[in-house]
Design an enzyme around this catalytic site. Structure first.
Site, PDB file in Angstrom:
ATOM      1  N   ARG A 138     -92.132  42.476 -17.472  1.00 14.32           N
ATOM      2  CA  ARG A 138     -90.740  42.646 -17.921  1.00 14.32           C
ATOM      3  C   ARG A 138     -89.874  41.395 -17.737  1.00 14.32           C
ATOM      4  O   ARG A 138     -88.653  41.462 -17.745  1.00 14.32           O
ATOM      5  CB  ARG A 138     -90.066  43.848 -17.233  1.00 14.32           C
TER       6      ARG A 138
ATOM      7  N   LYS B 244     -85.049  30.662 -28.233  1.00 16.64           N
ATOM      8  CA  LYS B 244     -85.752  31.473 -29.229  1.00 16.64           C
ATOM      9  C   LYS B 244     -87.255  31.363 -28.975  1.00 16.64           C
ATOM     10  O   LYS B 244     -87.812  30.274 -29.042  1.00 16.64           O
ATOM     11  CB  LYS B 244     -85.428  30.994 -30.646  1.00 16.64           C
TER      12      LYS B 244
ATOM     13  N   GLU C 114     -86.175  17.391 -38.162  1.00 17.42           N
ATOM     14  CA  GLU C 114     -85.138  18.127 -37.429  1.00 17.42           C
ATOM     15  C   GLU C 114     -83.996  17.206 -36.997  1.00 17.42           C
ATOM     16  O   GLU C 114     -82.840  17.620 -36.943  1.00 17.42           O
ATOM     17  CB  GLU C 114     -85.746  18.834 -36.211  1.00 17.42           C
TER      18      GLU C 114
ATOM     19  N   LYS D 104     -78.099  20.096 -29.937  1.00 13.44           N
ATOM     20  CA  LYS D 104     -78.556  21.469 -30.154  1.00 13.44           C
ATOM     21  C   LYS D 104     -78.159  22.367 -28.989  1.00 13.44           C
ATOM     22  O   LYS D 104     -77.710  23.502 -29.187  1.00 13.44           O
ATOM     23  CB  LYS D 104     -80.073  21.536 -30.366  1.00 13.44           C
TER      24      LYS D 104
ATOM     25  N   GLU E 232     -76.388  33.623 -32.031  1.00 11.41           N
ATOM     26  CA  GLU E 232     -76.322  33.325 -33.460  1.00 11.41           C
ATOM     27  C   GLU E 232     -75.362  34.227 -34.237  1.00 11.41           C
ATOM     28  O   GLU E 232     -75.716  34.833 -35.242  1.00 11.41           O
ATOM     29  CB  GLU E 232     -77.739  33.393 -34.070  1.00 11.41           C
TER      30      GLU E 232
ATOM     31  N   ARG F 154     -74.322  28.655 -34.500  1.00 13.19           N
ATOM     32  CA  ARG F 154     -75.764  28.453 -34.315  1.00 13.19           C
ATOM     33  C   ARG F 154     -76.522  28.652 -35.627  1.00 13.19           C
ATOM     34  O   ARG F 154     -77.583  28.069 -35.829  1.00 13.19           O
ATOM     35  CB  ARG F 154     -76.314  29.398 -33.238  1.00 13.19           C
TER      36      ARG F 154
ATOM     37  N   ASN G 100     -80.027  26.486 -39.003  1.00 12.99           N
ATOM     38  CA  ASN G 100     -81.034  26.948 -39.972  1.00 12.99           C
ATOM     39  C   ASN G 100     -81.007  26.151 -41.272  1.00 12.99           C
ATOM     40  O   ASN G 100     -81.711  26.499 -42.224  1.00 12.99           O
ATOM     41  CB  ASN G 100     -80.810  28.440 -40.291  1.00 12.99           C
TER      42      ASN G 100
ATOM     43  N   HIS H 131     -84.079  25.719 -43.429  1.00  8.57           N
ATOM     44  CA  HIS H 131     -85.104  26.629 -42.916  1.00  8.57           C
ATOM     45  C   HIS H 131     -85.310  27.891 -43.761  1.00  8.57           C
ATOM     46  O   HIS H 131     -86.372  28.497 -43.696  1.00  8.57           O
ATOM     47  CB  HIS H 131     -84.772  27.026 -41.476  1.00  8.57           C
TER      48      HIS H 131
ATOM     49  N   HIS I 194     -88.951  27.982 -44.325  1.00  8.67           N
ATOM     50  CA  HIS I 194     -89.814  28.995 -43.713  1.00  8.67           C
ATOM     51  C   HIS I 194     -90.597  29.770 -44.770  1.00  8.67           C
ATOM     52  O   HIS I 194     -91.736  30.178 -44.546  1.00  8.67           O
ATOM     53  CB  HIS I 194     -88.976  29.974 -42.878  1.00  8.67           C
TER      54      HIS I 194
ATOM     55  N   HIS J 237     -94.264  22.179 -40.150  1.00 10.54           N
ATOM     56  CA  HIS J 237     -92.872  22.658 -40.075  1.00 10.54           C
ATOM     57  C   HIS J 237     -91.890  21.615 -40.603  1.00 10.54           C
ATOM     58  O   HIS J 237     -90.995  21.928 -41.388  1.00 10.54           O
ATOM     59  CB  HIS J 237     -92.527  23.024 -38.626  1.00 10.54           C
TER      60      HIS J 237
END
Length: 342
Positions: free
Chosen positions: A108, A130, A172, A214, A224, A228, A232, A235, A239, A249
């Protein structure tokens, strides 16, 4: 070594810039640590991991999936990992993503930290909490937001970085410049990949600047709901083509940024698409990928940024200033279909 602490909603991450992996023992108890190390990195730097408990991870996005997570958890149980254990992800974005994900769910939740070994993971993937895995062609469809307790940058790992990984990382960096830092965009225009590779101080400062950029954005909007989302940029389309066409990527994001610039022309009156295209080319990245519009749209319809029939698409108003614009999915479909054959 330069130490910076960044606070988030309920936690914080300490950055150790240009620190060297040898410093790790100063703040991590070896007896309670397990390193999850990318196999390529481990084989290139095997001596650096002597004395540490290690789990070797296969390299590549295709291994960022649930079956790999299950295998890691079994190994942790065999090693006797408990709630006092700290996991340390060593490698690129795949290694840090999986380490953060396992740490978030094992017993957990246990502590974790990262030693990113690629430009991409130093400036982007390791930062922001993330932690996710892919489900088929759907990128990061399952995951958590949970912050690492530390991120350590040892630039010696970059000495064995393949050229394509330098290019991936700079995709990036270019993204950050496009959305938040016009001055950095100009600096990138004035330099080259070869210059950053040969001048370590210049590279160190650029990496730190991007990491803190960042981290600041995430610190102000961890979950987000606002700024934030701007991270993206490139992306949404990127993606959608990355796993479908088995692109790296950075390559996928580079093509995605060009697509976003074209959409920005129509929706935001953006006038600098050519500058972005030329900068992407300057750093050895692609600006076009042949694609099947229907396949791409089908993946985009399952995108996490889509709500009902609207997708939040990050566009540029000018270099250094981005906005998240809600666009109807059928409008995005029309644009992507029109550009398919160009």
């Amino acid at each position: 070594m330069n130490i910076k602490k960044v606070n988030f909603n309920t936690s914080s991450t300490t950055f150790y810039f240009a620190a060297g992996i040898a410093h790790l023992k100063e703040f991590v108890d070896v007896q309670h640590a397990v390193m999850l190390v990318d196999e390529y990195v481990f084989n290139q730097h095997v001596k650096k991991f002597k004395g540490w408990k290690t789990i070797i991870l296969k390299s590549g996005e295709q291994f960022k999936k649930q079956s790999t997570i299950d295998a890691i958890i079994k190994q942790l149980i065999e090693l006797g990992a408990d709630r006092k254990t700290i996991l340390i992800g060593v490698g690129g974005g795949v290694a840090t993503d999986m380490t953060g994900f396992v740490a978030s769910v094992y017993m957990r939740g246990i502590k974790f930290g990262f030693i990113p070994t690629t430009i991409l993971s130093m400036v982007d993937a390791s930062i922001g909490g993330k932690n996710g895995i892919d489900v088929g062609v759907y990128k990061n469809m399952v995951g958590t937001i949970n912050q690492p307790s530390f991120i350590l940058h040892d630039l010696v790992f970059l000495n064995t970085l393949p050229e394509i990984e330098w290019q991936n990382g700079f995709a990036e960096i270019i993204k950050h410049a496009c959305i938040k830092d016009a001055a950095m965009f100009k600096e990138l225009e004035a330099n080259s990949l070869k210059k950053y590779q040969s001048k370590k101080a210049l590279l160190r400062d650029l990496i730190q600047r991007n990491a803190l950029l960042k981290a600041k954005v995430v610190g102000q909007d961890e979950f987000e709901t606002g700024d934030r989302k701007l991270l993206n940029f490139g992306h949404t389309f990127g993606h959608a083509i990355e796993n479908t066409y088995k692109l790296s990527h950075g390559y996928a994001v580079a093509v995605g940024m060009v697509m976003a610039c074209m959409i920005s022309e129509a929706y935001e009156g953006f006038k600098d698409t050519n500058r972005v295209v030329e900068l992407i080319k300057q750093y050895g990245l692609p600006v076009h990928q042949s694609y099947n519009a229907k396949k791409v749209i089908d993946v985009m319809k399952a995108d996490k940024k889509k709500v009902k029939d609207v997708i939040s698409y990050v566009l540029l108003q000018k270099i250094g200033k981005a906005v998240a614009a809600p666009i109807a999915i059928n409008e995005v479909e029309n644009i992507i279909t029109q550009l398919e054959s160009k």
